[in-house]
Design a protein around this motif. Structure first.
Motif, PDB file in Angstrom:
ATOM      1  N   GLY A   1       7.900   0.957   3.744  1.00 41.85           N
ATOM      2  CA  GLY A   1       6.826   1.553   2.957  1.00 41.85           C
ATOM      3  C   GLY A   1       7.205   1.680   1.491  1.00 41.85           C
ATOM      4  N   TRP A   2       8.462   2.043   1.218  1.00 38.66           N
ATOM      5  CA  TRP A   2       8.898   2.149  -0.172  1.00 38.66           C
ATOM      6  C   TRP A   2       8.889   0.778  -0.845  1.00 38.66           C
ATOM      7  N   VAL A   3       9.407  -0.246  -0.158  1.00 39.22           N
ATOM      8  CA  VAL A   3       9.425  -1.598  -0.715  1.00 39.22           C
ATOM      9  C   VAL A   3       8.001  -2.087  -0.964  1.00 39.22           C
ATOM     10  N   LEU A   4       7.119  -1.863  -0.006  1.00 34.40           N
ATOM     11  CA  LEU A   4       5.727  -2.284  -0.174  1.00 34.40           C
ATOM     12  C   LEU A   4       5.082  -1.599  -1.379  1.00 34.40           C
ATOM     13  N   SER A   5       5.380  -0.336  -1.611  1.00 31.82           N
ATOM     14  CA  SER A   5       4.753   0.384  -2.721  1.00 31.82           C
ATOM     15  C   SER A   5       5.074  -0.274  -4.052  1.00 31.82           C
ATOM     16  N   ASN A   6       6.288  -0.764  -4.223  1.00 30.04           N
ATOM     17  CA  ASN A   6       6.661  -1.441  -5.464  1.00 30.04           C
ATOM     18  C   ASN A   6       5.929  -2.759  -5.625  1.00 30.04           C
ATOM     19  N   PHE A   7       5.871  -3.554  -4.558  1.00 30.75           N
ATOM     20  CA  PHE A   7       5.236  -4.867  -4.645  1.00 30.75           C
ATOM     21  C   PHE A   7       3.714  -4.765  -4.729  1.00 30.75           C
ATOM     22  N   VAL A   8       3.133  -3.874  -3.937  1.00 31.48           N
ATOM     23  CA  VAL A   8       1.670  -3.722  -3.956  1.00 31.48           C
ATOM     24  C   VAL A   8       1.219  -3.227  -5.327  1.00 31.48           C
ATOM     25  N   ARG A   9       1.950  -2.278  -5.907  1.00 36.11           N
ATOM     26  CA  ARG A   9       1.619  -1.776  -7.244  1.00 36.11           C
ATOM     27  C   ARG A   9       1.685  -2.901  -8.267  1.00 36.11           C
ATOM     28  N   ASN A  10       2.755  -3.688  -8.228  1.00 31.92           N
ATOM     29  CA  ASN A  10       2.916  -4.758  -9.210  1.00 31.92           C
ATOM     30  C   ASN A  10       2.006  -5.945  -8.940  1.00 31.92           C
ATOM     31  N   ASP A  11       1.423  -6.000  -7.737  1.00 34.05           N
ATOM     32  CA  ASP A  11       0.467  -7.055  -7.422  1.00 34.05           C
ATOM     33  C   ASP A  11      -0.954  -6.657  -7.832  1.00 34.05           C
ATOM     34  N   GLY A  12      -1.061  -5.561  -8.583  1.00 26.05           N
ATOM     35  CA  GLY A  12      -2.345  -5.186  -9.154  1.00 26.05           C
ATOM     36  C   GLY A  12      -3.160  -4.193  -8.360  1.00 26.05           C
ATOM     37  N   ASN A  13      -2.517  -3.476  -7.405  1.00 27.96           N
ATOM     38  CA  ASN A  13      -3.273  -2.531  -6.583  1.00 27.96           C
ATOM     39  C   ASN A  13      -2.609  -1.158  -6.555  1.00 27.96           C
ATOM     40  N   PRO A  14      -2.368  -0.547  -7.724  1.00 29.78           N
ATOM     41  CA  PRO A  14      -1.723   0.766  -7.724  1.00 29.78           C
ATOM     42  C   PRO A  14      -2.569   1.850  -7.077  1.00 29.78           C
ATOM     43  N   SER A  15      -3.898   1.678  -7.065  1.00 36.58           N
ATOM     44  CA  SER A  15      -4.756   2.709  -6.473  1.00 36.58           C
ATOM     45  C   SER A  15      -4.519   2.831  -4.973  1.00 36.58           C
ATOM     46  N   LEU A  16      -4.217   1.720  -4.303  1.00 38.89           N
ATOM     47  CA  LEU A  16      -3.940   1.782  -2.865  1.00 38.89           C
ATOM     48  C   LEU A  16      -2.637   2.518  -2.598  1.00 38.89           C
ATOM     49  N   VAL A  17      -1.641   2.292  -3.463  1.00 40.31           N
ATOM     50  CA  VAL A  17      -0.372   3.023  -3.324  1.00 40.31           C
ATOM     51  C   VAL A  17      -0.617   4.518  -3.487  1.00 40.31           C
ATOM     52  N   MET A  18      -1.470   4.880  -4.441  1.00 42.74           N
ATOM     53  CA  MET A  18      -1.809   6.284  -4.640  1.00 42.74           C
ATOM     54  C   MET A  18      -2.469   6.862  -3.383  1.00 42.74           C
ATOM     55  N   LYS A  19      -3.421   6.126  -2.813  1.00 47.32           N
ATOM     56  CA  LYS A  19      -4.098   6.603  -1.606  1.00 47.32           C
ATOM     57  C   LYS A  19      -3.118   6.748  -0.445  1.00 47.32           C
ATOM     58  N   ALA A  20      -2.176   5.808  -0.349  1.00 48.84           N
ATOM     59  CA  ALA A  20      -1.167   5.891   0.716  1.00 48.84           C
ATOM     60  C   ALA A  20      -0.309   7.132   0.549  1.00 48.84           C
ATOM     61  N   MET A  21       0.064   7.449  -0.689  1.00 52.61           N
ATOM     62  CA  MET A  21       0.869   8.640  -0.947  1.00 52.61           C
ATOM     63  C   MET A  21       0.084   9.910  -0.628  1.00 52.61           C
ATOM     64  N   ILE A  22      -1.192   9.930  -0.997  1.00 49.55           N
ATOM     65  CA  ILE A  22      -2.016  11.108  -0.699  1.00 49.55           C
ATOM     66  C   ILE A  22      -2.139  11.315   0.807  1.00 49.55           C
ATOM     67  N   ALA A  23      -2.384  10.226   1.531  1.00 52.91           N
ATOM     68  CA  ALA A  23      -2.485  10.327   2.995  1.00 52.91           C
ATOM     69  C   ALA A  23      -1.175  10.808   3.596  1.00 52.91           C
ATOM     70  N   SER A  24      -0.069  10.263   3.101  1.00 52.69           N
ATOM     71  CA  SER A  24       1.245  10.651   3.614  1.00 52.69           C
ATOM     72  C   SER A  24       1.552  12.116   3.322  1.00 52.69           C
ATOM     73  N   ALA A  25       1.288  12.544   2.083  1.00 50.60           N
ATOM     74  CA  ALA A  25       1.579  13.924   1.708  1.00 50.60           C
ATOM     75  C   ALA A  25       0.736  14.916   2.497  1.00 50.60           C
ATOM     76  N   THR A  26      -0.555  14.615   2.640  1.00 51.16           N
ATOM     77  CA  THR A  26      -1.453  15.508   3.379  1.00 51.16           C
ATOM     78  C   THR A  26      -1.005  15.648   4.830  1.00 51.16           C
ATOM     79  N   LEU A  27      -0.665  14.510   5.442  1.00 55.80           N
ATOM     80  CA  LEU A  27      -0.203  14.537   6.829  1.00 55.80           C
ATOM     81  C   LEU A  27       1.116  15.283   6.948  1.00 55.80           C
ATOM     82  N   ASN A  28       2.024  15.086   5.978  1.00 57.32           N
ATOM     83  CA  ASN A  28       3.327  15.741   6.025  1.00 57.32           C
ATOM     84  C   ASN A  28       3.198  17.261   5.993  1.00 57.32           C
TER      85      ASN A  28
END
Length: 463
Positions: free
Chosen positions: A153-180
């Motif tokens: 998940g950490w590796v994907l966050s770097n590549f997905v962000r740099n592939d032009g989709n930082p908003s999805l990384v943000m949503k993933a973090m929000i989902a993860s934090a809320t669940l945690n």
């Protein structure tokens, strides 16, 4: 179905627009992540008391070492991928992504097996004894089951962000934090599963983060394709060398925490260790915000380095520097003016001794905020332009050499209570090198711009 990703030209669109495109998701994600770190520690402190805080601090270095490897692969691979994209070589960028994904999966599966087989020996090596040992083992076992998806998940966050989709990384973090946060409350306050519940909550939340990011590869606008590949030494070497400063920085954090645990226990016992747990987590909160800004800086610097758009690198650097100074100054103001209230928020009924020592330690750490932020930014800039030697040097000095020297020498040279000044002194010393490198880097870019007759943007005064 995911919404189409709006195209963004990192080499031509206004730098401020590109910076905001990466900044808002990154900083929002880091704010959310920082909130669940606070919640994590508070749930442990309020349900397990000082023993729980001590137990988790004893095993933190092990996970720092483990996930430092994943961060090295993710940051190094994504930085080089962005440079290749800036050069117009998307096929090579795709290969780098496949190599990074395969490598981190193999490494983390291997480390999971090692941890499960030798869990008792590992926690003993990190100092867990007596009542702390079973608590530490419960946390280690629960979280290790999710080590591979956590790292992926950490590796994907770097590549997905740099592939032009930082908003999805943000949503993933929000989902993860809320669940945690929800699972922390459920497992620790309702089910009373203790440290095992804390580790399980974190692991399941990280699994959710990786799962959300997989949605990126269902969209047709993604440059990257989710595939594994046979490892090739040329790409692996490039990824590891570029990510080496991150490894140094994160592994050094683990070494410093380990050394701090031993030294602080010998100097002041559980009181010193409990205060250290609180101030350490407060600095991590600030560090996450700084990294959020750096995550907006990195793809812009890497892409324009590959495209040789030096004036855009300078403008990006100026934007990142100003924002980091503002964030760090705000943090310092809070912890310097209200240190007692900050300490009290983490522990149920703290002793007067803990409050008094916490005030002293928190203020010293607060004064280190601005130097720390500038140092991290300079490491990011040099890493983003594949200048691993300069970035590695800053990282080693800031994260390992000076802090460990301070831990050992300050109590002997002055007094035991001055051991809390080691982070401030380390960052001030490294700041001198950072300012020197920053001035040289700006000067070199300006000279190259004049030579190539590039367009020049207004620059803020050099610090």
């Amino acid at each position: 179905m995911p919404q189409p990703i709006a195209p963004l030209n990192l080499g031509q669109d206004p730098v401020r627009k590109c910076f905001r495109h990466f900044l808002m998701p990154a900083i929002t994600g880091m704010v959310i992540k920082s909130l669940y770190i606070v919640a994590d520690i508070m749930f442990i402190g309020h349900s397990m008391g000082e023993q729980g805080l001590a137990a988790i601090n004893l095993v933190l270095p092990y996970f720092s070492f483990m996930f430092a490897i994943a961060m090295m692969i993710g940051v190094g691979g994504a930085a080089v991928m962005s440079i290749r994209f800036g050069e117009g070589n998307k096929e090579e960028g795709q290969k780098l992504f496949q190599q990074a994904l395969t490598l981190v999966t193999l490494v983390m599966v291997s480390l999971t097996l090692v941890t499960m087989i030798w869990a008792d020996e590992i926690i003993m090596a990190f100092g867990a004894r007596g009542d702390l040992a079973p608590m530490a083992k419960d946390y280690v076992i629960a979280l290790t089951w999710f080590a591979a998806p956590y790292a992926i998940g950490w590796v994907l966050s770097n590549f997905v962000r740099n592939d032009g989709n930082p908003s999805l990384v943000m949503k993933a973090m929000i989902a993860s934090a809320t669940l945690n946060v929800f699972l922390d409350w459920l497992f620790m306050m309702v089910f009373h599963w203790g440290m095992f519940g804390a580790g399980l909550a974190t692991g399941l939340a990280q699994l959710a983060m990786a799962g959300v990011q997989l949605l990126h590869f269902r969209g047709g606008s993604a440059n990257l394709k989710l595939r594994f590949a046979w490892l090739r030494m040329r790409e692996i070497k490039l990824i590891l060398m570029t990510g080496l400063p991150t490894l140094f920085m994160e592994a050094s954090v683990g070494i410093v925490i380990l050394a701090s645990n031993w030294i602080l226990l010998s100097l002041g016992g559980a009181l010193y260790l409990s205060v250290y747990t609180v101030v350490l987590n407060c600095m991590w909160l600030l560090g996450l915000l700084v990294y959020g800004v750096c995550q907006a800086v990195q793809p812009l610097v890497s892409f324009n380095h590959g495209a040789r758009q030096h004036h855009r690198i300078l403008e990006t650097l100026n934007l990142g520097l100003v924002l980091i100074v503002i964030l760090c100054a705000g943090f310092a103001t809070v912890v310097v003016l209200f240190p007692g209230q900050v300490v009290s928020a983490f522990v149920a009924n703290p002793s007067p001794e803990m409050i008094e020592l916490g005030r002293w330690a928190m203020r010293l750490y607060g004064f280190a905020a601005i130097p720390m932020g500038i140092n991290i930014l300079m490491m990011t800039v040099y890493q983003s332009t594949a200048r691993a030697k300069a970035s590695s040097l800053l990282s080693l000095l800031r994260s390992l050499v000076f802090p460990v020297a301070g831990l050992l020498l300050l109590p002997l040279a002055i007094d035991n209570t001055f051991v809390w000044a080691n982070v401030l002194i380390a960052d001030l010393l490294v700041l001198q090198s950072s300012v020197f490198l920053l001035r040289n880097y700006r000067s070199r870019l300006k000279k190259e711009m004049l030579t190539r007759q590039d367009a020049i943007v207004p620059l803020t005064p050099a610090i």
